[in-house]
Design a protein around this motif. Structure first.
Motif, PDB file in Angstrom:
ATOM      1  N   ASP A 129       0.867  -1.217   0.131  1.00 34.23           N
ATOM      2  CA  ASP A 129      -0.063  -0.125   0.057  1.00 34.23           C
ATOM      3  C   ASP A 129       0.950   1.382   0.038  1.00 34.23           C
ATOM      4  O   ASP A 129       0.372   2.227   0.058  1.00 34.23           O
ATOM      5  CB  ASP A 129      -0.966  -0.125   1.325  1.00 34.23           C
ATOM      6  CG  ASP A 129      -1.606  -1.137   1.319  1.00 34.23           C
ATOM      7  OD1 ASP A 129      -2.219  -1.632   0.054  1.00 34.23           O
ATOM      8  OD2 ASP A 129      -2.356  -1.574   2.313  1.00 34.23           O
ATOM      9  N   ASP A 130       2.224   1.011  -0.095  1.00 36.60           N
ATOM     10  CA  ASP A 130       2.969   2.203   0.184  1.00 36.60           C
ATOM     11  C   ASP A 130       2.989   3.093  -1.017  1.00 36.60           C
ATOM     12  O   ASP A 130       3.705   2.480  -2.362  1.00 36.60           O
ATOM     13  CB  ASP A 130       4.426   1.751   0.309  1.00 36.60           C
ATOM     14  CG  ASP A 130       5.525   2.701   0.697  1.00 36.60           C
ATOM     15  OD1 ASP A 130       5.318   3.823   0.199  1.00 36.60           O
ATOM     16  OD2 ASP A 130       6.684   2.503   1.465  1.00 36.60           O
ATOM     17  N   ALA A 131       2.573   4.356  -0.971  1.00 36.77           N
ATOM     18  CA  ALA A 131       2.646   5.177  -2.354  1.00 36.77           C
ATOM     19  C   ALA A 131       3.924   5.203  -2.915  1.00 36.77           C
ATOM     20  O   ALA A 131       3.906   5.450  -4.162  1.00 36.77           O
ATOM     21  CB  ALA A 131       1.946   6.304  -1.951  1.00 36.77           C
ATOM     22  N   ALA A 132       5.000   5.473  -2.279  1.00 33.64           N
ATOM     23  CA  ALA A 132       6.314   5.764  -2.583  1.00 33.64           C
ATOM     24  C   ALA A 132       6.686   4.774  -3.459  1.00 33.64           C
ATOM     25  O   ALA A 132       7.549   4.634  -4.445  1.00 33.64           O
ATOM     26  CB  ALA A 132       7.208   5.998  -1.562  1.00 33.64           C
ATOM     27  N   LYS A 133       6.613   3.353  -3.160  1.00 27.44           N
ATOM     28  CA  LYS A 133       6.736   2.086  -3.775  1.00 27.44           C
ATOM     29  C   LYS A 133       6.059   2.106  -5.050  1.00 27.44           C
ATOM     30  O   LYS A 133       6.682   1.415  -5.927  1.00 27.44           O
ATOM     31  CB  LYS A 133       6.737   0.792  -2.955  1.00 27.44           C
ATOM     32  CG  LYS A 133       7.304   0.761  -1.516  1.00 27.44           C
ATOM     33  CD  LYS A 133       8.755   0.896  -1.909  1.00 27.44           C
ATOM     34  CE  LYS A 133       9.345   0.893  -0.474  1.00 27.44           C
ATOM     35  NZ  LYS A 133      11.077   1.176  -0.631  1.00 27.44           N
ATOM     36  N   GLN A 134       4.675   2.388  -5.055  1.00 30.48           N
ATOM     37  CA  GLN A 134       4.008   2.406  -6.147  1.00 30.48           C
ATOM     38  C   GLN A 134       4.596   3.340  -7.316  1.00 30.48           C
ATOM     39  O   GLN A 134       4.558   3.080  -8.439  1.00 30.48           O
ATOM     40  CB  GLN A 134       2.581   2.707  -5.954  1.00 30.48           C
ATOM     41  CG  GLN A 134       1.522   2.650  -6.882  1.00 30.48           C
ATOM     42  CD  GLN A 134      -0.010   2.837  -6.488  1.00 30.48           C
ATOM     43  OE1 GLN A 134      -0.146   2.545  -5.366  1.00 30.48           O
ATOM     44  NE2 GLN A 134      -0.740   2.974  -7.454  1.00 30.48           N
ATOM     45  N   ALA A 135       5.254   4.501  -6.586  1.00 28.79           N
ATOM     46  CA  ALA A 135       5.553   5.564  -7.853  1.00 28.79           C
ATOM     47  C   ALA A 135       6.857   5.029  -8.148  1.00 28.79           C
ATOM     48  O   ALA A 135       7.185   5.424  -9.344  1.00 28.79           O
ATOM     49  CB  ALA A 135       5.859   6.730  -6.793  1.00 28.79           C
ATOM     50  N   ILE A 136       7.593   4.210  -7.681  1.00 29.92           N
ATOM     51  CA  ILE A 136       9.011   3.506  -8.205  1.00 29.92           C
ATOM     52  C   ILE A 136       8.493   2.526  -9.174  1.00 29.92           C
ATOM     53  O   ILE A 136       8.974   2.604 -10.474  1.00 29.92           O
ATOM     54  CB  ILE A 136       9.832   2.966  -7.152  1.00 29.92           C
ATOM     55  CG1 ILE A 136      10.425   3.826  -5.928  1.00 29.92           C
ATOM     56  CG2 ILE A 136      10.891   2.201  -7.955  1.00 29.92           C
ATOM     57  CD1 ILE A 136      10.903   3.365  -4.848  1.00 29.92           C
ATOM     58  N   VAL A 137       7.333   1.818  -9.072  1.00 29.58           N
ATOM     59  CA  VAL A 137       7.009   0.905 -10.024  1.00 29.58           C
ATOM     60  C   VAL A 137       6.485   1.445 -11.303  1.00 29.58           C
ATOM     61  O   VAL A 137       6.701   1.404 -12.411  1.00 29.58           O
ATOM     62  CB  VAL A 137       5.826   0.028  -9.354  1.00 29.58           C
ATOM     63  CG1 VAL A 137       5.240  -0.774 -10.747  1.00 29.58           C
ATOM     64  CG2 VAL A 137       6.485  -0.955  -8.474  1.00 29.58           C
ATOM     65  N   GLU A 138       5.427   2.834 -10.816  1.00 31.64           N
ATOM     66  CA  GLU A 138       5.023   3.257 -11.804  1.00 31.64           C
ATOM     67  C   GLU A 138       5.986   4.052 -12.947  1.00 31.64           C
ATOM     68  O   GLU A 138       5.790   4.119 -14.167  1.00 31.64           O
ATOM     69  CB  GLU A 138       4.082   4.368 -11.616  1.00 31.64           C
ATOM     70  CG  GLU A 138       3.545   5.418 -12.581  1.00 31.64           C
ATOM     71  CD  GLU A 138       1.887   5.655 -12.569  1.00 31.64           C
ATOM     72  OE1 GLU A 138       1.295   5.129 -11.602  1.00 31.64           O
ATOM     73  OE2 GLU A 138       1.454   6.371 -13.423  1.00 31.64           O
TER      74      GLU A 138
END
Ligand SMILES: NC(=O)c1ccc[n+]([C@@H]2O[C@H](COP(=O)([O-])OP(=O)(O)OC[C@H]3O[C@@H](n4cnc5c(N)ncnc54)[C@H](O)[C@@H]3O)[C@@H](O)[C@H]2O)c1
Length: 287
Positions: free
Chosen positions: A154-163
């Motif tokens: 759920d970590d938005a920072a990790k999602q941003a890295i993937v995106e």
């Protein structure tokens, strides 16, 4: 559409393979710090021929924010077993197909995040502007496409890295659609390989039948099939025009002759497992 100017440290495993070369060609144009890993002599040659230098796996993944596993699906189990223990806490395992992740074949570790991203490929309805966009049917070169991504965090920072990584490796990207790993497996293979790619190959078999068994001139058969395939997809998927009354009768005959009544079973969980087990050369999927 979101954009980010943050840069990350990215390792590509299998950098000299089919997807490895595609994603590396695109990553090389970014400001991300990228390490390329490849273990076959032919893949190593392709990587260096492209002007990229190779790094050993342990060094490449030690500081990586995200590791792109562009290795064959059948190798993902042993390769993640070897690599995941070497990754830094908080790093992301990104695979390019959901099969092995959904089947539970990847080595996981506390603090290591699992993600999957698959390119949609450019839409048949894309308004292409240039010859390069027309030529880029796969995507990742000139024609804009969407991508599907899944992340177990759920970590938005990790999602941003993937995106950011997905936008870089499959560029040019229009939208990244977020789903679960299971939903990604329901899309690919079931929706797009089991159905769409199978129908594409069936069209080619039917064309071959018209030309080589029926003896219809090839140019005539190809021309009428290519045009009607566009009409079939535009009417069938977008409702551009209604099919004619006679066409609807011929379509019914086709459905009765070709399609099994219970074909929608392919979307059931147990059938998805069977499909994935075949793809991954397993007897069964065990979770
Ligand atoms: N090929 C496609 O069109 C396509 C499209 C979308 C997603 N994918 C996915 O991309 C992934 C890679 O598929 P591919 O078709 O590019 O495979 P590939 O066989 O073309 O390339 C894999 C590369 O990985 C290398 N490799 C294997 N083990 C390695 C290791 N331990 N360390 C470093 N390199 C290693 C191989 O030498 C090879 O160069 C798969 O998960 C596949 O499902 C492929």
């Amino acid at each position: 559409m979101t954009t980010t100017s943050d840069t990350y440290t990215i390792a590509v495993l299998g950098a000299g393979g089919k997807m490895g070369m595609r994603v590396s060609n695109n990553l090389a144009r970014t400001d991300h710090s990228v390490f390329y890993v490849e273990n076959s002599p032919a893949g190593q040659q392709r990587t260096t021929d492209a002007g990229r230098s190779l790094t050993d796996a342990a060094t490449a993944v030690a500081d990586a924010d995200i590791v792109v596993f562009a290795v064959p699906d059948l190798a993902l189990s042993p390769v993640t077993a070897e690599i995941v223990p070497l990754m830094k806490h908080g790093a992301i395992v990104l695979t390019l197909d959901p099969a092995a992740a959904y089947a539970g074949l990847l080595t996981t570790r506390d603090g290591i995040i699992q993600a999957v991203a698959h390119p949609c490929h450019p839409s048949i309805f894309l308004q292409r502007q240039t010859p390069e966009e027309w030529a880029d049917t796969f995507g990742g070169i000139a024609a804009p496409q969407d991508a599907i991504a899944a992340i177990e965090s759920d970590d938005a920072a990790k999602q941003a890295i993937v995106e950011a990584t997905v936008r870089a490796i499959y560029a040019p990207i229009i939208d990244v659609h977020w789903v679960t790993i299971k939903q990604l497996a329901q899309l690919e293979p079931t929706l797009v390989e089991t159905v769409a790619c199978m129908i594409g190959s069936l069209l080619n078999e039917a064309l071959d039948e018209a030309i080589n068994t029926m003896g219809v001139p090839e140019a005539a058969a190809r021309s009428i099939l290519y045009g009607h395939t566009q009409v079939a997809l535009a009417n069938g998927l977008r409702g551009d025009n209604p099919f004619s009354d006679a066409c609807l009768i011929a379509m019914d005959y086709g459905r009765e002759s070709i399609i099994k009544d219970d074909w929608k079973k392919i979307f059931r969980d147990d059938e998805l497992d069977k499909n994935l087990a075949r793809m991954l050369h397993l007897d069964t999927i065990e979770r």
